[in-house]
Design an enzyme around this catalytic site. Structure first.
Site, mmCIF file in Angstrom:
data_model
loop_
_atom_site.group_PDB
_atom_site.id
_atom_site.type_symbol
_atom_site.label_atom_id
_atom_site.label_comp_id
_atom_site.label_asym_id
_atom_site.label_seq_id
_atom_site.Cartn_x
_atom_site.Cartn_y
_atom_site.Cartn_z
ATOM 1 N N HIS A 34 65.137 47.320 -18.588
ATOM 2 C CA HIS A 34 66.618 47.338 -18.817
ATOM 3 C C HIS A 34 67.074 46.966 -20.127
ATOM 4 O O HIS A 34 66.308 46.429 -20.847
ATOM 5 C CB HIS A 34 67.453 46.583 -17.741
ATOM 6 C CG HIS A 34 67.033 45.029 -17.613
ATOM 7 N ND1 HIS A 34 66.309 44.357 -16.768
ATOM 8 C CD2 HIS A 34 67.523 44.075 -18.835
ATOM 9 C CE1 HIS A 34 66.336 43.057 -17.022
ATOM 10 N NE2 HIS A 34 66.893 42.897 -18.191
HETATM 11 P P1 TYD Z 1 66.224 41.247 -13.092
HETATM 12 O O1 TYD Z 1 67.359 40.650 -14.338
HETATM 13 O O2 TYD Z 1 66.460 42.557 -13.021
HETATM 14 O O3 TYD Z 1 64.943 40.809 -13.462
HETATM 15 P P2 TYD Z 1 63.704 41.397 -14.006
HETATM 16 O O4 TYD Z 1 64.218 42.075 -15.451
HETATM 17 O O5 TYD Z 1 62.727 40.229 -14.360
HETATM 18 O O6 TYD Z 1 62.891 42.478 -13.367
HETATM 19 O O7 TYD Z 1 66.734 40.340 -12.161
HETATM 20 C C1 TYD Z 1 66.335 40.578 -10.705
HETATM 21 C C2 TYD Z 1 67.402 40.172 -9.793
HETATM 22 O O8 TYD Z 1 67.405 38.917 -9.791
HETATM 23 C C3 TYD Z 1 68.804 40.668 -9.795
HETATM 24 O O9 TYD Z 1 69.057 41.768 -9.157
HETATM 25 C C4 TYD Z 1 69.755 39.613 -9.682
HETATM 26 C C5 TYD Z 1 68.807 38.377 -9.848
HETATM 27 N N1 TYD Z 1 69.435 37.341 -10.648
HETATM 28 C C6 TYD Z 1 70.195 36.363 -10.686
HETATM 29 O O10 TYD Z 1 71.134 36.336 -9.588
HETATM 30 N N2 TYD Z 1 70.477 35.486 -11.638
HETATM 31 C C7 TYD Z 1 69.821 35.482 -12.835
HETATM 32 O O11 TYD Z 1 69.939 34.959 -13.730
HETATM 33 C C8 TYD Z 1 68.867 36.696 -12.902
HETATM 34 C C9 TYD Z 1 68.227 36.964 -14.159
HETATM 35 C C10 TYD Z 1 68.594 37.596 -11.960
#
Ligand code: TYD
Length: 136
Positions: A49
């Protein structure tokens, strides 16, 4: 290179190491949020993303991993393996994290609270967002 590597202030003595980062002194923003990922599936990617506004400092505090940063024209792969080096991402770059070592702990310092509306989770949408950004 996309992103910028920052050497964190570090103190090492016979007891071990201590690295630190302060808002505005070591990290060029106010730190509002800290999160970390751990127990990672070594076969799978994270990220995939971009963020419209969020600024982040990524630190692989244990183990190693790869971070691919991409914009509409180019990409750059970082191999993070030092707990004393942070990768600063201040622009809306597409990012992918993978190649995690078994023990990897990946820490992120961010300048904003979690906000799903700041995410772009589709690469085509990201390229279009960057075109619009260029024309502003
Ligand atoms: P995401 O940033 O998509 O993780 P990655 O890039 O590591 O795959 O986050 C995954 C989920 O975690 C997202 O849908 C919501 C939750 N989340 C939070 O609630 N707070 C946060 O600070 C982060 C980074 C994620």
């Amino acid at each position: 290179m996309l992103g910028r590597l920052i050497k964190l202030r570090t103190l090492i003595d016979s007891r071990g190491g201590l690295a630190f980062a302060e808002s505005h002194h070591d990290v060029p923003f106010e730190i509002k949020r800290v999160y970390y990922i751990f127990n990672l599936d070594q076969e799978r990617k994270r990220g995939e993303h971009a963020h419209k506004k969020l600024k982040q400092l990524m630190i692989c505090v244990k183990g190693s991993c790869k971070v691919l940063l991409r914009d509409a024209d180019s990409s750059f792969e970082h191999h993070l393996k030092e707990p004393t080096v942070g990768l600063l991402v201040e622009e809306p770059l597409w990012r992918e994290m993978y190649g995690f070592s078994e023990d990897c702990v990946f820490l992120v310092l961010a300048n904003e609270y979690y906000d799903e509306s700041d995410y772009i989770r589709d690469y085509e949408e990201y390229v279009n967002f960057m075109k619009i950004d260029e024309n502003l």
